[in-house]
Design an enzyme around this catalytic site. Structure first.
Site, PDB file in Angstrom:
ATOM      1  N   GLU A  59     -13.974   5.203  -2.514  1.00  0.00           N
ATOM      2  CA  GLU A  59     -12.549   5.458  -2.316  1.00  0.00           C
ATOM      3  C   GLU A  59     -11.981   6.354  -3.415  1.00  0.00           C
ATOM      4  O   GLU A  59     -12.172   6.096  -4.607  1.00  0.00           O
ATOM      5  CB  GLU A  59     -11.799   4.123  -2.316  1.00  0.00           C
ATOM      6  CG  GLU A  59     -10.330   4.224  -1.972  1.00  0.00           C
ATOM      7  CD  GLU A  59     -10.076   4.551  -0.513  1.00  0.00           C
ATOM      8  OE1 GLU A  59      -9.022   5.137  -0.222  1.00  0.00           O
ATOM      9  OE2 GLU A  59     -10.920   4.219   0.336  1.00  0.00           O
ATOM     10  N   ASP A  60     -11.278   7.402  -3.010  1.00  0.00           N
ATOM     11  CA  ASP A  60     -10.514   8.269  -3.918  1.00  0.00           C
ATOM     12  C   ASP A  60     -11.361   8.875  -5.031  1.00  0.00           C
ATOM     13  O   ASP A  60     -10.955   8.912  -6.199  1.00  0.00           O
ATOM     14  CB  ASP A  60      -9.316   7.499  -4.500  1.00  0.00           C
ATOM     15  CG  ASP A  60      -8.186   7.374  -3.478  1.00  0.00           C
ATOM     16  OD1 ASP A  60      -8.349   7.866  -2.351  1.00  0.00           O
ATOM     17  OD2 ASP A  60      -7.147   6.782  -3.802  1.00  0.00           O
ATOM     18  N   ARG A  73      -9.146  10.870  -8.175  1.00  0.00           N
ATOM     19  CA  ARG A  73      -8.280  11.547  -7.208  1.00  0.00           C
ATOM     20  C   ARG A  73      -7.534  10.476  -6.407  1.00  0.00           C
ATOM     21  O   ARG A  73      -7.825  10.207  -5.255  1.00  0.00           O
ATOM     22  CB  ARG A  73      -9.117  12.429  -6.284  1.00  0.00           C
ATOM     23  CG  ARG A  73      -8.321  13.498  -5.557  1.00  0.00           C
ATOM     24  CD  ARG A  73      -8.637  13.508  -4.079  1.00  0.00           C
ATOM     25  NE  ARG A  73      -8.233  12.262  -3.435  1.00  0.00           N
ATOM     26  CZ  ARG A  73      -8.484  11.943  -2.173  1.00  0.00           C
ATOM     27  NH1 ARG A  73      -9.173  12.751  -1.419  1.00  0.00           N
ATOM     28  NH2 ARG A  73      -8.082  10.798  -1.654  1.00  0.00           N
ATOM     29  N   LYS A 116      -6.655  -1.922  -0.936  1.00  0.00           N
ATOM     30  CA  LYS A 116      -7.500  -1.763   0.244  1.00  0.00           C
ATOM     31  C   LYS A 116      -8.081  -3.114   0.684  1.00  0.00           C
ATOM     32  O   LYS A 116      -8.147  -3.423   1.888  1.00  0.00           O
ATOM     33  CB  LYS A 116      -8.644  -0.793  -0.039  1.00  0.00           C
ATOM     34  CG  LYS A 116      -8.235   0.659  -0.101  1.00  0.00           C
ATOM     35  CD  LYS A 116      -8.134   1.269   1.295  1.00  0.00           C
ATOM     36  CE  LYS A 116      -7.862   2.758   1.216  1.00  0.00           C
ATOM     37  NZ  LYS A 116      -7.865   3.418   2.520  1.00  0.00           N
ATOM     38  N   ASP A 168     -13.921   6.209   2.962  1.00  0.00           N
ATOM     39  CA  ASP A 168     -12.752   6.110   3.836  1.00  0.00           C
ATOM     40  C   ASP A 168     -11.959   7.404   3.867  1.00  0.00           C
ATOM     41  O   ASP A 168     -11.401   7.767   4.903  1.00  0.00           O
ATOM     42  CB  ASP A 168     -11.858   4.955   3.381  1.00  0.00           C
ATOM     43  CG  ASP A 168     -10.733   4.694   4.355  1.00  0.00           C
ATOM     44  OD1 ASP A 168     -11.005   4.624   5.574  1.00  0.00           O
ATOM     45  OD2 ASP A 168      -9.572   4.569   3.918  1.00  0.00           O
ATOM     46  N   ASP A 169     -11.894   8.122   2.747  1.00  0.00           N
ATOM     47  CA  ASP A 169     -11.136   9.377   2.715  1.00  0.00           C
ATOM     48  C   ASP A 169     -11.751  10.409   3.652  1.00  0.00           C
ATOM     49  O   ASP A 169     -11.037  11.198   4.275  1.00  0.00           O
ATOM     50  CB  ASP A 169     -11.108   9.937   1.291  1.00  0.00           C
ATOM     51  CG  ASP A 169     -10.549   8.942   0.297  1.00  0.00           C
ATOM     52  OD1 ASP A 169      -9.399   8.511   0.478  1.00  0.00           O
ATOM     53  OD2 ASP A 169     -11.271   8.573  -0.646  1.00  0.00           O
ATOM     54  N   ASN A 213      -0.310  11.556   1.032  1.00  0.00           N
ATOM     55  CA  ASN A 213       0.356  10.405   0.437  1.00  0.00           C
ATOM     56  C   ASN A 213       0.472  10.588  -1.068  1.00  0.00           C
ATOM     57  O   ASN A 213      -0.342  11.280  -1.675  1.00  0.00           O
ATOM     58  CB  ASN A 213      -0.476   9.136   0.710  1.00  0.00           C
ATOM     59  CG  ASN A 213      -0.323   8.641   2.127  1.00  0.00           C
ATOM     60  OD1 ASN A 213       0.792   8.523   2.617  1.00  0.00           O
ATOM     61  ND2 ASN A 213      -1.435   8.359   2.777  1.00  0.00           N
ATOM     62  N   TYR A 263       0.854  -1.190   0.000  1.00  0.00           N
ATOM     63  CA  TYR A 263       0.000   0.000   0.000  1.00  0.00           C
ATOM     64  C   TYR A 263       0.891   1.242   0.000  1.00  0.00           C
ATOM     65  O   TYR A 263       1.886   1.271  -0.693  1.00  0.00           O
ATOM     66  CB  TYR A 263      -1.006  -0.051   1.158  1.00  0.00           C
ATOM     67  CG  TYR A 263      -2.231   0.755   0.808  1.00  0.00           C
ATOM     68  CD1 TYR A 263      -3.052   0.346  -0.255  1.00  0.00           C
ATOM     69  CD2 TYR A 263      -2.544   1.930   1.447  1.00  0.00           C
ATOM     70  CE1 TYR A 263      -4.149   1.106  -0.643  1.00  0.00           C
ATOM     71  CE2 TYR A 263      -3.642   2.686   1.060  1.00  0.00           C
ATOM     72  CZ  TYR A 263      -4.438   2.273   0.017  1.00  0.00           C
ATOM     73  OH  TYR A 263      -5.510   3.027  -0.377  1.00  0.00           O
TER      74      TYR A 263
END
Length: 537
Positions: A236-237, A147, A165, A259-260, A398, A94
């Site tokens: 996610e993202d 993103r 993930k 999650d973000d 990150n 990850y």
């Protein structure tokens, strides 16, 4: 009667294959005699061999490719290896290596893994999703690749994130790999470099937007409810406007979370609870400044505000303790360019730069969620150290190449007084003969346990109260020894135990709020522990 696989059908099936660990009796039973070297070894010896091969690799991206090739050959060995060596291998599978893997996804592609939905599939998602071989899916991670980490629009290359993930769901919380489904909503990309790349594997058109985009997601979510009614969907993202739109659309309809927005928030809140054990500040007295005002930053602010309100502070007072700065400066009410998620945190104040805001607001805690390298300048960090004896610095972007500052810089610019955490792992820092072990503010501390807890009790919704419970549970696992080393998160090697505790807190909250569909077991922890996948053979 179902035919029992034998011979190469066993060796070429990653779920069945044990390679050189098949015993003599198993070799006779499955028709493997002559197909393997004579020596039969234990799984631990196999792990030793794998580690030797990993250590021979010159670059982390090569180690990433090697590890996922192992998953394609021997699934149980892959997960046993990760569980036993998560400290070493988390940065490979990850962050930060997954960022490079996503950038190069089409160039390092070996075998299909996960599920792809394109605009051409509209009206047919039920039919194509039925192609997925596993029928008891419990955990879905979906992205549209717009993103990815701090790297921007990577289109279909973003599939590396759902894959990674879900590997962490299995490694960290024991969600069975057969119950995991990575999904790429491939609606095109605005990244012209990708579209011009002959090796790119995604839809080579500009991104789908508007009603057509929303209708495609609606069809996917509805199909999941029909085909996989016990599944949790993790968004996610997604780009901030879409991230909030999807969360607000579905959070009260289906079992889902982002999650973000929510996982990051719970992790940061836990880190704050740990940090004030060092600083001695009361949580209700904290002033917190965010650099960055996207979905991650405002998600953190939302959960921290809820926690502050739980101490008896009213909503307005809580909001005034949480200031946000974006690329234009402090978020203030006089600005006319604010989106809804920012407007909630607009202050009645004149416009100020980042460093001016630090000196005026005097925050106890500085949190970076910019995706931009070096935005925590020396001037800003030194200003924090002048204001606070132990300034709390979270540089969370990150991968590492996008971090707001390094651990070394934080300690040097505060004369060793900072309490520091970063989004990607940081090496220990020797500053004036004192060794600091900076914590990693990794969502992997939170989301696996939240997912395990929710699916263990078949929760109907994921609530903010569950994330508050997860934060408290995570913070409780930080020992005084951890704090003395400058670490505000528990050791990552304990991730399975951490996830189990968080899962219990989440499931308990679901039972208390009557949103669990299964009867409460007599021993909740034992019941959840028994659900956790063990890859040992």
């Amino acid at each position: 009667m179902e035919k029992i696989p034998t011979g190469f059908d066993v060796l070429h099936n990653p779920k069945l294959n044990k390679g050189s660990a098949f015993t003599e009796a198993e070799r006779n039973q499955y028709g493997l005699k002559g197909l393997l070297p004579a020596g039969s070894v234990s799984q631990q010896i196999q792990i030793q061999r794998v580690l030797e091969n990993i250590h021979r690799k010159a670059y982390d991206i090569e180690r990433y490719i090697f590890l996922f090739a192992l998953q394609g050959r021997n699934e149980r060995l892959f997960y046993r290896l990760l569980i036993d060596h998560i400290d070493e291998l988390m940065p490979i599978i990850y962050t930060p290596t997954v960022g490079q893997a996503c950038q190069q996804f089409a160039h390092i592609f070996r075998e299909p893994r996960g599920f792809y939905i394109t605009p051409d599939d509209r009206g047919h998602i039920h039919d194509i999703l039925s192609n997925w071989p596993e029928k008891d899916v419990r955990m879905i991670v979906i992205t549209d690749g717009q993103r990815i980490l701090g790297l921007g629009d990577l289109g279909a290359n973003g599939m590396g994130i759902p894959i990674g993930k879900l590997v962490l769901y299995t490694t960290g919380a024991g969600i069975h790999p057969d119950q995991c489904l990575p999904v790429m909503l491939d609606v095109g990309t605005s990244n012209q470099t990708l579209r011009d790349d002959p090796l790119y594997l995604g839809v080579k058109q500009d991104r789908l937007t508007g009603a057509a985009y929303n209708e495609l997601i609606e069809e996917f979510v509805t199909t999941v409810q029909n085909l996989f009614p016990k599944a949790l969907i993790q968004f996610e993202d997604f780009l901030t406007p879409n991230a909030y739109s999807l969360l607000n659309t579905y959070r009260k309809r289906v079992l889902c979370f982002n999650d973000d927005i929510q996982g990051t928030a719970a992790m940061v809140l836990a880190g704050i609870y740990s940090a004030i054990r060092i600083t001695g500040e009361r949580f209700s007295d904290l002033r917190i400044l965010f650099l960055g005002a996207g979905s991650a930053a405002t998600g953190m602010a939302d959960l921290i505000k809820s926690a502050l309100c739980n101490t008896g502070i009213n909503t307005d007072d809580a909001s005034q303790r949480l200031w946000l700065v974006d690329h234009k400066g402090l978020i203030v009410k006089s600005r006319t360019d604010l989106s809804d998620h920012k407007r909630h945190y607009a202050q009645e104040h004149g416009e100020m730069s980042f460093t001016e805001t630090i000196r005026s607001f005097k925050p106890h805690i500085l949190i970076g969620a910019t995706g931009v390298k070096d935005t925590f300048t020396e001037e800003a960090i030194r200003a924090m150290s002048e204001i606070q004896k132990h300034p709390v610095i979270f540089a969370l972007s990150n991968p590492s190449s996008h971090s707001e500052c390094t651990a070394q810089q934080a300690y040097e610019w505060t004369d060793g007084r900072a309490i520091f955490a970063s989004g990607s792992p940081s090496e220990a820092v020797n500053y004036k003969n004192q060794i600091f072990h900076p914590g990693q503010g990794n969502n992997a501390y939170v989301f696996p346990g939240v997912g395990l807890g929710a699916i263990s009790c078949e929760a109907s919704l994921i609530t903010d109260e569950m994330f508050l419970a997860a934060s408290a549970a995570l913070a409780e696992m930080v020992t005084r020894e951890d704090l003395n080393k400058g670490t505000i998160f528990p050791p990552l090697k304990n991730i399975r135990g951490i996830s189990l505790k968080i899962a219990c807190a989440v499931a308990n909250n679901a039972y208390e709020n009557n949103i669990a569909k299964t009867p409460r077991p007599e021993n909740l922890e034992q019941a959840i522990r028994e659900l956790m996948y063990d890859p040992t053979y």
